[in-house]
Design an enzyme around this catalytic site. Structure first.
Site, PDB file in Angstrom:
ATOM      1  CG  ASN A 108     -16.300  -2.243   4.695  1.00 33.24           C
ATOM      2  OD1 ASN A 108     -15.396  -1.440   4.527  1.00 33.24           O
ATOM      3  ND2 ASN A 108     -16.073  -3.462   5.198  1.00 33.24           N
ATOM      4  CG  ASP A 134      -8.311  -3.081   1.600  1.00 29.21           C
ATOM      5  OD1 ASP A 134      -9.541  -3.084   1.455  1.00 29.21           O
ATOM      6  OD2 ASP A 134      -7.760  -2.947   2.697  1.00 29.21           O
ATOM      7  CD  GLU A 173     -11.864   3.939   5.391  1.00 28.48           C
ATOM      8  OE1 GLU A 173     -12.114   4.139   6.579  1.00 28.48           O
ATOM      9  OE2 GLU A 173     -10.772   3.454   5.002  1.00 28.48           O
ATOM     10  CD  GLU A 175      -6.650   4.472  -1.508  1.00 21.38           C
ATOM     11  OE1 GLU A 175      -5.416   4.601  -1.402  1.00 21.38           O
ATOM     12  OE2 GLU A 175      -7.350   3.961  -0.612  1.00 21.38           O
ATOM     13  CE1 TYR A 232      -3.553   2.589   0.128  1.00 24.05           C
ATOM     14  CE2 TYR A 232      -2.409   3.424   2.055  1.00 24.05           C
ATOM     15  CZ  TYR A 232      -3.368   3.580   1.068  1.00 24.05           C
ATOM     16  OH  TYR A 232      -4.123   4.718   1.011  1.00 24.05           O
ATOM     17  CG  HIS A 257      -2.860  -2.621  -1.289  1.00 20.51           C
ATOM     18  ND1 HIS A 257      -1.988  -3.262  -0.443  1.00 20.51           N
ATOM     19  CD2 HIS A 257      -3.860  -2.168  -0.497  1.00 20.51           C
ATOM     20  CE1 HIS A 257      -2.448  -3.199   0.796  1.00 20.51           C
ATOM     21  NE2 HIS A 257      -3.597  -2.548   0.778  1.00 20.51           N
ATOM     22  CE  LYS A 307      -1.353   7.542   0.366  1.00 22.78           C
ATOM     23  NZ  LYS A 307      -2.525   8.431   0.360  1.00 22.78           N
TER      24      LYS A 307
END
Length: 940
Positions: free
Chosen positions: A539, A464, A541, A545, A392, A468, A396
């Protein structure tokens, strides 16, 4: 949602450093990632799998873990023999059927199909239809939690577990077996039916309370449980028997039965028609052409009795807003707002393509010397990756560098550009080579590629991956723009394609990866949890991304000549953009319950939404988490500029003032609706701040000052090239496009503008924007001017497609002055003061076709405080239509007929427009989604 609140409460005990981390730790399992990470057994004989110039391993690095239960025990997919070799789509609305996260629950957690909810148990499938929201978590969360109205199964069924037996794009079939009985139930998004098949017992429905029978037709039974109406369908010749809360029917040698939730008791006849047209599969097909993305959602069916092959589907709001297909009057309640029912096995949506550009266009508002200085700060940093080690944070850092490459190129800083490219290539190649400190490893059981070092449950919970890997795909797309050889399959392109196949695989026949692992094509957005093991369902968030992956696909596909991947990216981005608009930002203010006191949510759950994040309650992060990273794929957010303004205003109210921690992200977000306001905040700080970890002063400076010069994105216009965009300021539009191809091409925009773009280049041009041809009538939507939008909405947005709504017949009775079955449009939470000398104005286009004697009539009402009582109502004289096909214009010039009450200041008020046929015996139409379908209120 007790489970989630307990997890959040435990955060500081599990990982003390995480709760205060001022970072974009957006990923689902931040709270639970610190448990169950014990070392797994070392692989016996790990192999390296070549992939172009790169490679990955077929076994995890020593000391690391793959998917586990919550206690850290290894776990494999919970599938039947028939499904064992099929890649399972983790990160779905039903994933807990296949992923036993909690060792003491071998069935499932609640699954939110909408309108129905489900939970597997030993005796069969719980079915519920939650219609009343609850506000929990100190008012920060709304949910329509699963509560069983009934359980469907077989007499005596007592299965030790439930497995996933079959699935398609948005349907799934769980399976039960206890040695004597087998049971299957096909369920899905938008499906009011449950299609059951079983052997070894009678059909059995167990209700949560004693049902009321409203219809008994032998093999068809209508019951009401907890205020909800259901129809039960057994094979012809069978008969339902009701005994207290137990309802049974012998199957007469057959193996099927079904049930449906009814929108009303009088719908039974319609639903009975499709009771034995069993759904066997679901599939979406998409195409992106000429600036438009179309998607067709189809169900396949099998006739168990008779010949009927049709069905009923409930469309989510993001779908019915963009379809012209006929819909029935039937509706359902859901956490995503009203669902509307279509009587067909398919429907098609159409939306303008939300373009993606590598960088904002060059502008005179950018000081090149200052920008070059900011660029050098990043390129010459002692550690441009800021110590990033896991997938991750490495992503970024790659994203931060990728945004600066085309910016450096734009101002002629080619040495800096090439240095940034070199940094990105070097780090990606490290990750794309097995055996080093960082690598990717393939799990043959879960059919997934995981990067190690992992983080936030990307390994132990399969969370995720789309978050990533979005940064890796985006960074590789920027590299490919400048170095096609690096992106070739024989070089590093094959590894990028593995990441794409893991997260957004367009193939349904790939044996190595599932189809679109995390993207829920019917829900319209991705899910973050790999196991879906929560009482509130799955879910997501950081929707932004997820968008970052779609934008990366557009750019990667364009740069490598893979138009299929490019168009997949356009479909995913355009679809998810509308879902974000409606379900995260509630832009039309028609989704969140009235009792939920927020204008946005940080997280969407299967059961609802929450004004929160996984790691902090800081309003800046709650509002910013669905913005980062800011890229050329973020322009879609500008579709609803009024929603951005409400979003920023709420953040500042909740924050007690302007943003401090994530100020750069929120400045850039604000600049998509009000560039001047964002620039004023940037100028006030003058570069004296700490950027968010995925941002840089260079990018923020370029972004804000460019938009201040060319204007905010103009989402009313789209280009026929997915890598194009339009901006508008003071009546002047700026058109830009990047051509990744090897030959020049002309881009045509929907307003008629054309732009010639050389090969492998960006081109920019300016021209006049649109204007209102009649200044005396309401024009394009502004603060006090609202468009009529199909679905009963008044909106300031100008990007919705043109359409038409039906005005019901007056049924041969004079309805003059009294609304009769009106078509209603409404906007809530309106604030404003009465404008001196102004009056209500409207402009509508209506058409009665060839019908004689119809008379559309309008009433505009004002609820000044939003308390449900309308304080002012203005009824206008009707408009006599002609019996000739074609639109006719109806305005306030027809004159007022009756007025009650007085105007006053609007404080979170509601404005409503009703239109009905006052005369005649036929339906007519009213246009929506255009500047000839507007209401202007006398407020400032």
């Amino acid at each position: 949602m007790i489970e989630v609140l307990l997890v959040r409460t435990s955060l500081s005990r599990l990982a003390p450093g995480l709760a205060s981390r001022p970072a974009a730790a957006t990923l689902l399992a931040i709270a639970v990632a610190a448990v169950g990470l014990g070392p797994a057994a070392s692989p016996a004989a790990a192999a390296t799998i070549p992939a172009g110039a790169g490679s990955y391993s077929d076994s995890r690095p020593a000391g690391t873990s793959g998917p586990t239960t919550n206690t850290g025990a290894p776990v494999t997919p919970k599938l039947t023999t028939a499904a064992r070799d099929k890649p399972v789509p983790t990160n779905d609305w039903w994933s807990s059927l296949a992923y036993q996260r909690y060792g003491d629950n071998p069935y499932s957690t609640p699954m939110y199909g909408h309108p129905l909810t489900y939970q597997a148990k030993a005796s069969g499938l719980e079915v519920g239809y939650p219609t009343t929201p609850a506000i929990v978590g100190d008012g920060r969360q709304y949910e329509y939690a699963h509560k069983a109205d009934l359980t469907v199964g077989l007499s005596g069924l007592n299965s030790p577990d439930t497995k996933a037996d079959a699935w398609s794009d948005w349907t799934v079939t769980p399976y039960w077996a206890d040695g004597s009985r087998t049971f299957r139930a096909t369920i899905g998004h938008g499906m009011p039916f449950v299609y059951a098949k079983g052997s070894g017992g009678d059909a059995r429905i167990t209700t949560a309370s004693t049902p009321t029978v409203f219809s008994d037709q032998g093999n068809v039974l209508g019951i009401t449980v907890a205020g909800h109406h259901y129809a039960l369908f057994a094979p012809a010749g069978s008969d339902w028997n009701v005994s207290g809360t137990a309802i049974t029917a012998g199957l007469g040698g057959k193996d099927y039965f079904s049930l449906a939730v009814l929108p009303s008791t009088d719908a039974l006849a319609t639903y009975r028609k499709y009771a034995f047209s069993f759904v066997t599969g679901s599939q979406v097909a998409w195409q992106s052409t000429s600036g438009t993305v179309k998607a067709t959602y189809s169900l396949t069916t099998e006739a168990k009795e008779g010949t009927e092959r049709g069905t009923l589907q409930a469309l989510y709001r993001h779908q019915w807003l963009h379809t012209t297909d006929a819909l029935t009057p039937y509706t359902y309640v859901s956490p995503r707002g009203t669902m509307k029912v279509r009587e067909s096995a398919s429907f098609t949506t159409s939306q303008k393509n939300n373009g993606v550009v590598p960088a904002l266009p060059a502008s005179s508002g950018v000081d090149k010397a200052r920008l070059a200085g900011y660029l050098n700060e990043v390129a010459n940093a002692s550690d441009p990756f800021s110590g990033a080690a896991d997938t991750y944070w490495t992503g970024k850092a790659l994203g931060r560098l990728a945004q600066l490459v085309p910016v450096a190129d734009q101002i002629g800083e080619t040495a800096t550009r090439d240095k940034l490219l070199g940094l990105m290539k070097g780090r990606l190649q490290e990750w794309f080579t097995a055996g080093g400190a960082s690598e990717f490893s393939y799990d043959k059981d879960w059919k997934t590629l995981t990067g190690y070092p992992a983080s936030y449950g990307s390994d132990t919970e399969l969370n995720d991956h789309h978050f990533h890997y979005s940064y890796y795909v985006y960074a590789a797309a920027i590299i490919a723009q400048y170095d096609q050889a690096w992106a070739a399959d024989s070089a590093w392109g094959t590894m990028i394609k593995h990441l794409i196949r893991d997260t957004a695989n367009p193939s349904r026949t790939d044996s190595a990866y599932p189809f679109l692992r995390g993207f829920d094509v019917y829900a319209g957005h991705s899910w973050a949890s790999g196991h879906q093991g929560f009482a509130a369902g799955n879910n997501q968030e950081s929707s932004s991304e997820s968008i970052n992956l779609s934008a990366g696909l557009v750019l990667w596909g364009a740069a490598t000549g893979d138009t299929n991947l490019r168009d997949l990216g356009s479909f995913l981005l355009t679809t998810e953009s509308e879902a974000i608009t409606q379900y995260w930002f509630d832009a039309s203010q028609q989704v969140f319950p009235a009792s939920f006191g927020h204008d946005t949510v940080g997280m969407v759950w299967g059961s609802g939404g929450a004004y929160s994040t996984w790691w902090t309650a800081n309003p800046e992060e709650i509002h910013g988490i669905n913005v980062l990273p800011v890229t050329g794929g973020s322009l879609h957010l500008a579709r609803e500029k009024a929603a951005i303004k409400r979003n920023i205003a709420e953040m500042e109210r909740e924050n007690g003032g302007p943003a401090q921690e994530w100020r750069d992200l929120l400045w850039q977000f604000e600049s998509l609706s009000d560039p001047a306001a964002a620039k004023a905040k940037w100028d006030g700080v003058n570069g004296n701040y700490t950027p968010e970890q995925g941002e840089s002063k260079a990018h923020t400076y370029h972004w804000i000052n460019t938009l201040n010069t060319v204007g905010a994105p103009d989402m009313t216009v789209s280009g026929d090239l997915p890598t194009s965009a339009v901006f508008s300021k003071d009546g002047t539009r700026t058109y830009t496009a990047h051509n990744h191809g090897s030959t020049a091409r002309t881009v045509t925009f929907s307003d008629g503008k054309t732009l010639s773009v050389p090969a492998r280049s960006t081109a920019t041009s300016t021209g006049p924007g649109g204007s209102n041809p009649d200044p005396e009538e309401p024009g394009p939507s502004t603060g006090n001017t609202f468009r009529l939008k199909s679905g009963g909405v008044l909106t300031t947005a100008t990007t919705d497609p043109a359409g038409a709504d039906t005005i019901a017949s007056a049924d041969g009775v004079n309805r003059d002055g009294t609304p009769y079955r009106p078509t209603v449009y409404e906007v809530k939470k309106v604030n404003g003061k009465v404008a001196s000398g102004a009056a209500t104005a409207f402009r509508l286009r209506v058409d009665a076709g060839t019908k004689v004697g119809l008379a559309p009539q309008v009433r505009v009402s004002y609820d000044l405080t939003g308390d449900g009582t309308f304080d002012r109502a203005e009824t206008f004289r009707y408009f006599a239509t002609d019996p000739v096909n074609g639109w006719e214009e109806y305005t306030q010039a027809s004159g007022p007929q009756a007025t009650t009450g007085s105007l006053g200041e609007l404080k979170n008020g509601t404005v409503r427009l009703e239109v009905w046929n006052a005369l005649g015996n036929g339906t007519s139409q009213v246009q929506t989604g255009t500047d000839a379908a507007v209401l202007k209120i006398p407020y400032v």
